[in-house]
Design an enzyme around this catalytic site. Structure first.
Site, PDB file in Angstrom:
ATOM      1  N   ILE A  19       0.832  -1.211   0.000  1.00 20.02           N
ATOM      2  CA  ILE A  19       0.000   0.000   0.000  1.00 20.02           C
ATOM      3  C   ILE A  19       0.863   1.257   0.000  1.00 20.02           C
ATOM      4  O   ILE A  19       0.573   2.220  -0.721  1.00 20.02           O
ATOM      5  CB  ILE A  19      -0.945  -0.038   1.229  1.00 20.02           C
ATOM      6  CG1 ILE A  19      -2.017  -1.127   1.020  1.00 20.02           C
ATOM      7  CG2 ILE A  19      -1.578   1.324   1.492  1.00 20.02           C
ATOM      8  CD1 ILE A  19      -2.890  -1.413   2.235  1.00 20.02           C
ATOM      9  N   ARG A  43      14.404  -2.725  -2.075  1.00 16.05           N
ATOM     10  CA  ARG A  43      13.014  -2.496  -2.485  1.00 16.05           C
ATOM     11  C   ARG A  43      12.691  -0.996  -2.544  1.00 16.05           C
ATOM     12  O   ARG A  43      11.960  -0.536  -3.422  1.00 16.05           O
ATOM     13  CB  ARG A  43      12.065  -3.215  -1.521  1.00 16.05           C
ATOM     14  CG  ARG A  43      12.255  -4.730  -1.482  1.00 16.05           C
ATOM     15  CD  ARG A  43      11.771  -5.383  -2.758  1.00 16.05           C
ATOM     16  NE  ARG A  43      10.340  -5.204  -2.916  1.00 16.05           N
ATOM     17  CZ  ARG A  43       9.423  -6.035  -2.439  1.00 16.05           C
ATOM     18  NH1 ARG A  43       9.785  -7.125  -1.803  1.00 16.05           N
ATOM     19  NH2 ARG A  43       8.144  -5.812  -2.632  1.00 16.05           N
ATOM     20  N   ASP A  64      14.504   1.884  10.503  1.00 13.98           N
ATOM     21  CA  ASP A  64      13.658   0.927  11.220  1.00 13.98           C
ATOM     22  C   ASP A  64      12.807   1.714  12.213  1.00 13.98           C
ATOM     23  O   ASP A  64      13.299   2.178  13.237  1.00 13.98           O
ATOM     24  CB  ASP A  64      14.519  -0.108  11.955  1.00 13.98           C
ATOM     25  CG  ASP A  64      13.662  -1.172  12.634  1.00 13.98           C
ATOM     26  OD1 ASP A  64      12.444  -0.941  12.827  1.00 13.98           O
ATOM     27  OD2 ASP A  64      14.206  -2.236  12.969  1.00 13.98           O
ATOM     28  N   SER A 141      -4.916   2.681   9.073  1.00 10.50           N
ATOM     29  CA  SER A 141      -5.341   1.803  10.155  1.00 10.50           C
ATOM     30  C   SER A 141      -5.779   0.477   9.537  1.00 10.50           C
ATOM     31  O   SER A 141      -5.065  -0.079   8.695  1.00 10.50           O
ATOM     32  CB  SER A 141      -6.441   2.485  10.969  1.00 10.50           C
ATOM     33  OG  SER A 141      -6.769   1.713  12.086  1.00 10.50           O
ATOM     34  N   TYR A 155      -2.721  -7.344  16.731  1.00 11.71           N
ATOM     35  CA  TYR A 155      -2.786  -6.437  15.574  1.00 11.71           C
ATOM     36  C   TYR A 155      -3.990  -5.504  15.677  1.00 11.71           C
ATOM     37  O   TYR A 155      -3.867  -4.279  15.513  1.00 11.71           O
ATOM     38  CB  TYR A 155      -2.862  -7.272  14.292  1.00 11.71           C
ATOM     39  CG  TYR A 155      -3.006  -6.467  13.030  1.00 11.71           C
ATOM     40  CD1 TYR A 155      -1.911  -5.796  12.483  1.00 11.71           C
ATOM     41  CD2 TYR A 155      -4.235  -6.380  12.369  1.00 11.71           C
ATOM     42  CE1 TYR A 155      -2.045  -5.057  11.312  1.00 11.71           C
ATOM     43  CE2 TYR A 155      -4.365  -5.650  11.200  1.00 11.71           C
ATOM     44  CZ  TYR A 155      -3.269  -4.988  10.671  1.00 11.71           C
ATOM     45  OH  TYR A 155      -3.402  -4.260   9.524  1.00 11.71           O
ATOM     46  N   LYS A 159      -4.155  -1.282  15.937  1.00 11.67           N
ATOM     47  CA  LYS A 159      -4.840  -0.437  14.953  1.00 11.67           C
ATOM     48  C   LYS A 159      -5.996   0.325  15.601  1.00 11.67           C
ATOM     49  O   LYS A 159      -6.275   1.476  15.229  1.00 11.67           O
ATOM     50  CB  LYS A 159      -5.330  -1.289  13.780  1.00 11.67           C
ATOM     51  CG  LYS A 159      -4.197  -1.882  12.938  1.00 11.67           C
ATOM     52  CD  LYS A 159      -3.385  -0.785  12.249  1.00 11.67           C
ATOM     53  CE  LYS A 159      -2.386  -1.339  11.255  1.00 11.67           C
ATOM     54  NZ  LYS A 159      -1.679  -0.276  10.517  1.00 11.67           N
TER      55      LYS A 159
END
Ligand SMILES: NC(=O)c1ccc[n+]([C@@H]2O[C@H](COP(=O)([O-])OP(=O)(O)OC[C@H]3O[C@@H](n4cnc5c(N)ncnc54)[C@H](OP(=O)(O)O)[C@@H]3O)[C@@H](O)[C@H]2O)c1
Length: 264
Positions: A19, A43, A64, A141, A155, A159
């Site tokens: 994303i 990347r 990081d 989120s 997780y 969020k």
């Protein structure tokens, strides 16, 4: 309200894949100067090459963001090198698909650090400049913040914290020109579903959207000033159903998990 990205300085965290990379490219295509950061240098280099084809002033940093003590100095550096950030996209994050019975406190804390504490610290460090410039804060989120799906306690909580923070921040900043946005992706086909050290996704991956599907809704959100969007949009109805009857929703979640062969 309309919002032009042309000439804006945008920082997108976690833009080495998925994303973040798609949004960074979408913003560069619309004339923004985009700064990207993540841990994987190779990347980032590939993404930056694509950005520079549209926006030669774009740049990248290897960082990081789970190392929380380094965030303030990174924020200063990115802000200086971009000459004043207008749009902060807090996108970097990790999944944690693991039943609560298998979670250790260290794992929960690590997920919280990258998914919640790191965007909070970056936001606080950049907030004075964002207020001066009437900037935008976009927090990526998750539908998990609103739905609390099984096997994703660590997780979902990280969020949910980011979403609650965003709501309160939106109210606190009402008398400034800053706008706060929350994006709740549902199932977008990215590496997030293939990372090691996670259980298999319980989501039906045949419903996953291609990653580019995130770009236009976020561009429109910036344009309209809308606080919260879902991608895909139908998750809004799922959340409304949950709010109307949480017990029925949780029972449905248990039955769904059982149907997928995961103990409920
Ligand atoms: N895909 C979905 O359906 C979905 C659904 C809901 C929410 N989201 C959210 O969307 C965001 C992007 O995820 P994605 O789906 O695009 O997965 P992804 O391809 O795995 O992207 C995650 C990004 O975060 C970066 N990142 C992770 N840990 C980091 C760290 N410690 N420091 C700096 N960067 C870090 C990764 O880069 P490096 O590994 O190179 O550091 C990568 O660029 C995440 O916040 C995720 O929770 C995604």
């Amino acid at each position: 309200m309309s919002y032009s990205l042309a000439g804006k300085k945008v920082l997108v965290t976690g833009a080495s894949s998925g994303i973040g990379a798609a949004l960074a490219e979408g913003f560069a295509e619309r004339g923004a100067v985009v700064g990207i950061c993540a841990r994987r240098e190779d990347r980032l280099r590939d993404v930056l090459e694509r950005l520079r084809a549209h926006s030669p002033g774009s740049r990248s940093w290897v960082v990081d963001l789970s190392e929380l003590d380094g965030i303030e100095s990174f924020a200063r550096r990115a802000d200086d090198e971009l000459d004043g950030i207008d749009v902060l996209v807090n996108n970097a994050g990790v999944p944690k698909r693991r039943s609560v019975t298998e979670l250790s406190p260290d794992v929960v804390d690590a997920v919280m650090a990258i998914n919640y504490s790191s965007p909070v610290r970056l936001t606080l460090a950049l907030l004075p400049g964002l207020i001066n410039r009437g900037g935008r804060i976009v927090n990526i989120s998750s539908v998990a913040a609103r739905l609390g799906p099984g096997t994703e306690a660590a997780y979902a909580a990280s969020k949910a914290a980011l979403t609650a923070w965003s709501e309160a921040m939106c109210v606190d900043l009402a008398d400034t020109d800053v706008k706060v946005h929350v994006v709740n992706p549902g199932i977008i086909d990215t590496e997030l579903f293939r990372l090691p050290d996670n259980d298999e996704p319980i989501a039906d991956m045949s419903m996953a959207l291609p990653v580019d599907a995130i770009v236009q809704p976020v561009v429109e959100q910036l344009d309209s000033g809308t606080f919260e969007i879902y991608v895909p949009e139908w998750f809004r109805d799922v959340v409304a159903g949950k709010v109307a009857d949480p017990d029925a929703f949780l029972q449905g979640s248990i039955e769904y998990l059982r149907s997928r062969g995961v103990a409920g």
